[in-house]
Scaffold this active site. Structure first.
Site, PDB file in Angstrom:
ATOM      1  N   HIS A 115      41.083  49.186  39.589  1.00 58.59           N
ATOM      2  CA  HIS A 115      41.163  49.030  38.130  1.00 58.59           C
ATOM      3  C   HIS A 115      40.666  50.276  37.397  1.00 58.59           C
ATOM      4  CE1 HIS A 115      41.755  44.413  37.632  1.00 58.59           C
ATOM      5  NE2 HIS A 115      42.519  44.932  38.584  1.00 58.59           N
ATOM      6  N   ASP A 140      47.362  48.733  42.172  1.00 57.88           N
ATOM      7  CA  ASP A 140      47.197  47.283  42.079  1.00 57.88           C
ATOM      8  C   ASP A 140      48.215  46.767  41.062  1.00 57.88           C
ATOM      9  OD1 ASP A 140      46.366  44.658  41.671  1.00 57.88           O
ATOM     10  OD2 ASP A 140      44.497  45.234  40.664  1.00 57.88           O
ATOM     11  N   HIS A 177      52.261  40.983  42.806  1.00 58.31           N
ATOM     12  CA  HIS A 177      52.509  40.915  41.362  1.00 58.31           C
ATOM     13  C   HIS A 177      52.986  42.252  40.801  1.00 58.31           C
ATOM     14  CE1 HIS A 177      48.635  42.789  39.984  1.00 58.31           C
ATOM     15  NE2 HIS A 177      48.142  42.237  41.074  1.00 58.31           N
ATOM     16  N   GLU A 194      49.600  38.035  36.954  1.00 60.34           N
ATOM     17  CA  GLU A 194      48.410  37.935  37.794  1.00 60.34           C
ATOM     18  C   GLU A 194      47.186  38.535  37.131  1.00 60.34           C
ATOM     19  OE1 GLU A 194      45.400  38.923  40.818  1.00 60.34           O
ATOM     20  OE2 GLU A 194      46.479  40.283  39.478  1.00 60.34           O
ATOM     21  N   GLU A 195      47.351  39.647  36.410  1.00 64.19           N
ATOM     22  CA  GLU A 195      46.204  40.344  35.827  1.00 64.19           C
ATOM     23  C   GLU A 195      45.507  39.539  34.732  1.00 64.19           C
ATOM     24  OE1 GLU A 195      44.757  42.652  37.109  1.00 64.19           O
ATOM     25  OE2 GLU A 195      46.142  43.966  38.173  1.00 64.19           O
TER      26      GLU A 195
END
Length: 383
Positions: free
Chosen positions: A324, A189, A72, A223-224
């Site tokens: 994160h 990420d 993503h 996606e998040e």
């Protein structure tokens, strides 16, 4: 097949370029345009959905029974919730991340009128004013505010700049590539996963490798916030491998080296047969790997299944420290993932029956049920 030659310089360069493009969920047009241009430069055909997910195609000998490899492009971020009377901005997070990780970060407000710089600060930021209260104040998004780097001390002056409720806020990455292979940055990420996919695709193109079925390299943009690959899989896709981060932390088995293969996440186990095929590919080709289970984690695979896709799913990850937050990975893991991606794309079809949406038991898979070898051995024979 020997291990593919992965261009790690290209991988690192692409990661650096991707990290330099802000892409909080909902503000992904710039990174979609960049990645599309890179695919075009490589000569890989692609399509873009209405909102911006990218489906690149590496053609195989067969169209049916296709495979998908997914990462993503979107990252964590924030949105302006309110313009406060003191000229500061109240925020809500985009994606799931702690306000503790946001405190003192530099950021960019992406308004309709242009970009503004600022800093996310706790409400009580100065020890000279609040003394010990700077250490005892609560943690949470209602306890931080965004200070805009402009002459604005009240709501009216902020609005006059063109900043509005709902504006996106992109968080600075603070990226460092170290000589020992470690990479430290926000938003690894999943831009690291995207870079690994590009490196694998480049190697496949350079080698002109022949693959048994079409391989769809898919880059999602939501996606998040949970929807991810829920609406981007074509009907002929029967297997999907997600590339994302694996958390290196106490109680986890992930590592910053090699491939960490996700066996299950908070949604449940990944497909038994696809997961073990990936493990065999690692074992047979000498790719360092380890297994892990993630209790508070979901990926594009979960959103695809929830969206109604009847596909086999698996998850391969690069070990990441402080996910994160201010994250750290190692280039070794990204190279390993690129190697595995290439080998998986080129590997033979093992479950021919999967090409049919509905079929009888002929060719259906089996899982072992017999006792393991030596499970009934006499322990006295082992010294």
């Amino acid at each position: 097949m020997p291990l593919p030659n992965i261009d790690t310089d290209y991988l690192a360069d692409q990661l650096q370029r991707l990290l330099a493009i802000p892409s909080p969920t909902g503000y992904t047009d710039p990174i979609v345009r960049y990645l599309s241009e890179e695919l075009e430069r490589m000569g890989v055909p692609f399509s873009v959905t209405r909102r911006g997910a990218i489906l690149a195609l590496y053609r195989g000998r067969e169209v049916e029974g296709a495979r998908a490899i997914v990462s993503h492009l979107d990252t964590l971020g924030a949105t302006v919730k309110m313009i406060k009377d003191n000229g500061r901005l109240e925020l809500v997070p985009v994606g799931t991340w702690s306000a503790r990780a946001a405190e003192t970060t530099r950021c960019t407000i992406l308004s309709d009128e242009g970009a503004f710089r600022g800093t996310i600060l706790p409400l009580k930021a100065s020890g000279h004013t609040f003394n010990e209260e700077i250490d005892t104040q609560p943690v949470g998004w209602q306890h931080v505010e965004l200070r805009v780097d402009a002459d604005c001390t009240d709501r009216k002056s902020v609005e006059a700049l063109g900043i509005n409720i709902g504006d996106h806020v992109a968080i600075d990455t603070g990226t460092e590539f170290l000589d020992n292979g470690y990479i430290v940055s926000r938003h690894l990420d999943d831009k690291a996963g995207v870079a690994a996919m590009l490196a694998a695709l480049k190697a496949m193109v350079d080698d002109r490798v022949r693959v048994p079925v079409d391989i769809h390299f898919i880059f999602t943009i939501t996606e998040e916030v949970g929807s991810g690959a829920s609406a981007v899989l074509l009907d002929n896709v029967v297997a999907m491998v997600s590339i994302d981060n694996g958390t290196t932390a106490p109680g986890q088995n992930s590592a910053e080296f090699g491939v960490t293969i996700g066996m299950a996440d908070q949604v449940g186990p990944f497909d038994y047969h696809l997961t073990r095929k990936l493990i065999r590919l690692c074992t047979d080709n000498g790719i360092r790997h380890q297994r892990d289970v993630f209790r508070y984690y979901r990926s594009d695979s979960a959103s695809a299944l929830e969206g109604g896709a009847d596909v086999r799913t698996a998850l391969i990850t690069f070990g990441i420290d402080a996910s994160h937050s201010y994250e750290r990975i190692h280039i070794h893991a990204l190279k390993s993932i690129a190697e595995l991606t290439y080998l998986y794309a080129a590997s033979p079809v093992e479950i021919a029956r999967d090409v049919e949406e509905l079929a009888g038991l002929e060719g259906f898979t089996e899982q072992p049920t017999e006792p393991a070898p030596h499970s009934h051995d006499d322990p006295s024979t082992h010294g």
